[in-house]
Design a protein around this motif. Sequence first.
Motif, PDB file in Angstrom:
ATOM      1  N   ILE A 358       0.848  -1.182   0.000  1.00 30.17           N
ATOM      2  CA  ILE A 358       0.000   0.000   0.000  1.00 30.17           C
ATOM      3  C   ILE A 358       0.886   1.235   0.000  1.00 30.17           C
ATOM      4  N   SER A 359       0.635   2.151  -0.922  1.00 22.32           N
ATOM      5  CA  SER A 359       1.326   3.438  -0.916  1.00 22.32           C
ATOM      6  C   SER A 359       0.314   4.520  -0.578  1.00 22.32           C
ATOM      7  N   THR A 360       0.553   5.241   0.521  1.00 27.45           N
ATOM      8  CA  THR A 360      -0.369   6.322   0.868  1.00 27.45           C
ATOM      9  C   THR A 360      -0.081   7.598   0.082  1.00 27.45           C
ATOM     10  N   HIS A 361       0.966   7.590  -0.707  1.00 27.47           N
ATOM     11  CA  HIS A 361       1.221   8.647  -1.698  1.00 27.47           C
ATOM     12  C   HIS A 361       0.978   7.994  -3.053  1.00 27.47           C
ATOM     13  N   PRO A 362      -0.228   8.109  -3.614  1.00 25.58           N
ATOM     14  CA  PRO A 362      -0.642   7.250  -4.725  1.00 25.58           C
ATOM     15  C   PRO A 362       0.288   7.220  -5.923  1.00 25.58           C
ATOM     16  N   ALA A 396      -8.427  12.870 -10.207  1.00 29.09           N
ATOM     17  CA  ALA A 396      -7.761  12.289  -9.039  1.00 29.09           C
ATOM     18  C   ALA A 396      -8.183  12.955  -7.734  1.00 29.09           C
ATOM     19  N   VAL A 397      -8.321  14.280  -7.740  1.00 28.27           N
ATOM     20  CA  VAL A 397      -8.694  14.982  -6.505  1.00 28.27           C
ATOM     21  C   VAL A 397     -10.091  14.560  -6.055  1.00 28.27           C
ATOM     22  N   ALA A 398     -11.040  14.551  -6.986  1.00 33.15           N
ATOM     23  CA  ALA A 398     -12.412  14.163  -6.640  1.00 33.15           C
ATOM     24  C   ALA A 398     -12.458  12.721  -6.148  1.00 33.15           C
ATOM     25  N   ARG A 399     -11.709  11.845  -6.792  1.00 30.66           N
ATOM     26  CA  ARG A 399     -11.700  10.439  -6.377  1.00 30.66           C
ATOM     27  C   ARG A 399     -11.109  10.268  -4.985  1.00 30.66           C
ATOM     28  N   LEU A 400     -10.042  11.012  -4.693  1.00 31.74           N
ATOM     29  CA  LEU A 400      -9.430  10.877  -3.375  1.00 31.74           C
ATOM     30  C   LEU A 400     -10.307  11.501  -2.292  1.00 31.74           C
ATOM     31  N   GLN A 401     -11.004  12.588  -2.630  1.00 26.87           N
ATOM     32  CA  GLN A 401     -11.945  13.172  -1.670  1.00 26.87           C
ATOM     33  C   GLN A 401     -13.065  12.194  -1.336  1.00 26.87           C
ATOM     34  N   ALA A 402     -13.482  11.428  -2.338  1.00 24.53           N
ATOM     35  CA  ALA A 402     -14.579  10.472  -2.134  1.00 24.53           C
ATOM     36  C   ALA A 402     -14.129   9.200  -1.422  1.00 24.53           C
ATOM     37  N   ALA A 403     -12.815   8.929  -1.447  1.00 28.15           N
ATOM     38  CA  ALA A 403     -12.292   7.689  -0.847  1.00 28.15           C
ATOM     39  C   ALA A 403     -12.087   7.883   0.647  1.00 28.15           C
ATOM     40  N   ARG A 404     -13.152   7.754   1.432  1.00 28.58           N
ATOM     41  CA  ARG A 404     -13.090   7.981   2.873  1.00 28.58           C
ATOM     42  C   ARG A 404     -12.258   6.893   3.546  1.00 28.58           C
ATOM     43  N   PRO A 405     -11.300   7.282   4.391  1.00 26.14           N
ATOM     44  CA  PRO A 405     -10.406   6.298   5.008  1.00 26.14           C
ATOM     45  C   PRO A 405     -11.136   5.197   5.781  1.00 26.14           C
ATOM     46  N   ARG A 406     -12.189   5.528   6.504  1.00 22.29           N
ATOM     47  CA  ARG A 406     -12.866   4.523   7.326  1.00 22.29           C
ATOM     48  C   ARG A 406     -13.599   3.492   6.483  1.00 22.29           C
ATOM     49  N   THR A 407     -13.829   3.816   5.236  1.00 24.23           N
ATOM     50  CA  THR A 407     -14.425   2.848   4.314  1.00 24.23           C
ATOM     51  C   THR A 407     -13.362   2.137   3.488  1.00 24.23           C
ATOM     52  N   VAL A 443      -3.362  14.497  -0.305  1.00 27.87           N
ATOM     53  CA  VAL A 443      -2.524  13.309  -0.088  1.00 27.87           C
ATOM     54  C   VAL A 443      -1.956  13.321   1.329  1.00 27.87           C
ATOM     55  N   TRP A 444      -1.479  14.469   1.743  1.00 27.26           N
ATOM     56  CA  TRP A 444      -0.938  14.641   3.089  1.00 27.26           C
ATOM     57  C   TRP A 444      -1.980  14.248   4.138  1.00 27.26           C
ATOM     58  N   ARG A 445      -3.193  14.793   3.990  1.00 30.22           N
ATOM     59  CA  ARG A 445      -4.233  14.520   4.986  1.00 30.22           C
ATOM     60  C   ARG A 445      -4.618  13.037   5.001  1.00 30.22           C
ATOM     61  N   ARG A 446      -4.818  12.444   3.817  1.00 24.72           N
ATOM     62  CA  ARG A 446      -5.198  11.032   3.751  1.00 24.72           C
ATOM     63  C   ARG A 446      -4.084  10.135   4.300  1.00 24.72           C
ATOM     64  N   SER A 447      -2.842  10.459   3.983  1.00 25.21           N
ATOM     65  CA  SER A 447      -1.732   9.646   4.471  1.00 25.21           C
ATOM     66  C   SER A 447      -1.662   9.678   5.995  1.00 25.21           C
ATOM     67  N   MET A 453      -4.793   5.474  11.741  1.00 23.78           N
ATOM     68  CA  MET A 453      -5.740   4.370  11.853  1.00 23.78           C
ATOM     69  C   MET A 453      -5.030   3.027  11.955  1.00 23.78           C
ATOM     70  N   LEU A 454      -3.969   2.842  11.163  1.00 21.30           N
ATOM     71  CA  LEU A 454      -3.214   1.586  11.227  1.00 21.30           C
ATOM     72  C   LEU A 454      -2.522   1.432  12.573  1.00 21.30           C
ATOM     73  N   ALA A 455      -1.977   2.536  13.092  1.00 27.04           N
ATOM     74  CA  ALA A 455      -1.260   2.464  14.369  1.00 27.04           C
ATOM     75  C   ALA A 455      -2.185   2.088  15.525  1.00 27.04           C
ATOM     76  N   SER A 456      -3.480   2.401  15.410  1.00 27.75           N
ATOM     77  CA  SER A 456      -4.414   2.141  16.502  1.00 27.75           C
ATOM     78  C   SER A 456      -5.340   0.954  16.235  1.00 27.75           C
ATOM     79  N   ASP A 457      -5.165   0.292  15.096  1.00 23.64           N
ATOM     80  CA  ASP A 457      -6.046  -0.817  14.722  1.00 23.64           C
ATOM     81  C   ASP A 457      -5.608  -2.099  15.434  1.00 23.64           C
ATOM     82  N   PRO A 458      -6.439  -2.707  16.287  1.00 23.47           N
ATOM     83  CA  PRO A 458      -6.042  -3.922  16.998  1.00 23.47           C
ATOM     84  C   PRO A 458      -5.922  -5.138  16.091  1.00 23.47           C
ATOM     85  N   ARG A 459      -6.407  -5.033  14.861  1.00 21.13           N
ATOM     86  CA  ARG A 459      -6.337  -6.183  13.949  1.00 21.13           C
ATOM     87  C   ARG A 459      -4.971  -6.313  13.289  1.00 21.13           C
TER      88      ARG A 459
END
Length: 490
Positions: A358-362, A396-407, A443-447, A453-459
């Motif tokens: 996974i790259s958080t900088h697409p 790309a901007v619209a797609r990344l805005q729509a890609a909510r991290p929790r989903t 990109v900064w905000r999503r990353s 979220m990964l650091a706090s995910d118990p899974r």
Amino acid sequence: MRPTATTAAALVGLLALSLALRVGQLRAGFWIDEGISVGVAHHHWSSIPHVLRQDGSPPAYYMLLGLWIRVFGDSEAATHTLSLVFALASVPLAYEAGRRIFDRRTGLVCALLVATTPYLTYYAQETRMYAFEAFLSLIAVIAYVEGVMRGRRVWAGVLVPTLALQVYGHNWALFFCVALALATVLFARERLGTFALVAAGVSLLYLPWLPTVYSQVQHTGAPWSTKPSFHELFTAVGAVLGGDAPLVALVVAAAAGLVATAGRVERALAVLVGATIVLAWLSSQITPAWTTRYFAVVLGPAILLAAAAIVRGGRVGVVALAAVLFLWWGFNPKDDKENARRIARQVAPLVHPGELVISTHPEQVPVLRYYLGPGLRWATTLGPVSDPQVFDWQDAVARLQAARPRTMLPRVLASVPRGGEFVVVAPLFRDYRAWRAKWTRLVWRRSQQWTVMLASDPRVRLEHHFMTDEIADKRNYFKPVQAFIYRRVG
């Protein structure tokens, strides 16, 4: 007219100097854009124009690179050498341009400037189209002056494919073409018919690309860029002349010897440089797409004007030349523009076929794919990636805005089996000036959101964290990355 033995020897010496200056970093690691270049070039040759609907670039350089890597391979040194070839070829071409348009002395100064300019030293060792465009700009200037302004039909014929290659090489060459039309109206009105035939020929050759460029304008653009300032408008030409200080030295030389004696050719060259820059600046106020590397399209007329200013400036010109060469002396491009290669080498022994990266900088995916190789699965904060050798800039901007991290994050992690590992490559946010544009800010905000979220995910459990020593030493990479290996435990 053939060069004399002395001139030929001087050109050989300048070629040797250019080569010595421009081979030190041929094996430098790729950065984001170079990874995209190689990734696009690896597609089937005939499909490259279609692939570039996602990118925003025209196809000439990528198709040329595609042929090149099929013969010489896709290593850093091999692909950088293609740019080096154009940079070296520009040295005798610059002499010929200066000699034909002005005189032999101006030709030699022009060749000297091209052999030593930091702009070409930098881009002769990068797998991008800028050395190619600079080379074409020199041919275009010769062909325009000889073919349009001086009415030599053979050169007018040469101008047609040259301009066609330029606009198929980089979109900013379209601004250069408009500048040519303006220069013709102002200084060669009697040749408007000839220029109209040239324009018709170029338009006919460019016609097949118009549907794609229209789609690119609507859906790709350059959301990573910001609007240029007024200051940048006036210092833009310094990009191909080694910076603000060399530009000032050359302006002084021009004031001493060129301004008062400038004829229509010199004025036309000035219009080519100035109008191209102004058009690019105005366009970038509407849709930001401004970066100094794009000014390869005006290297030809800029260097010719600089050489003419030096020669006609007399003693002031000699002093200006000495100052410019002194300021350029010692320039050396970075051996690695980013640390993707080093991070990949650290991660590679722990990554197995079929695992998820996974790259958080697409747009980092193509360069990471180059270094980690085939056989892996890829995802970004936009979701799963079907073709990791190219980044899809469409909306790309619209797609990344729509890609909510929790989903999106749970959707991506669902493909990792319990007990399996996956890699996360994330930017190291250090130089905040690089993250101010609409796209990069998002990109900064999503990353940051994904990292938290990964650091706090118990899974998931962090197994390894990789960050190269150069980052710890605050080395000036463009956009440095770090890597994490996680194991899914729940």
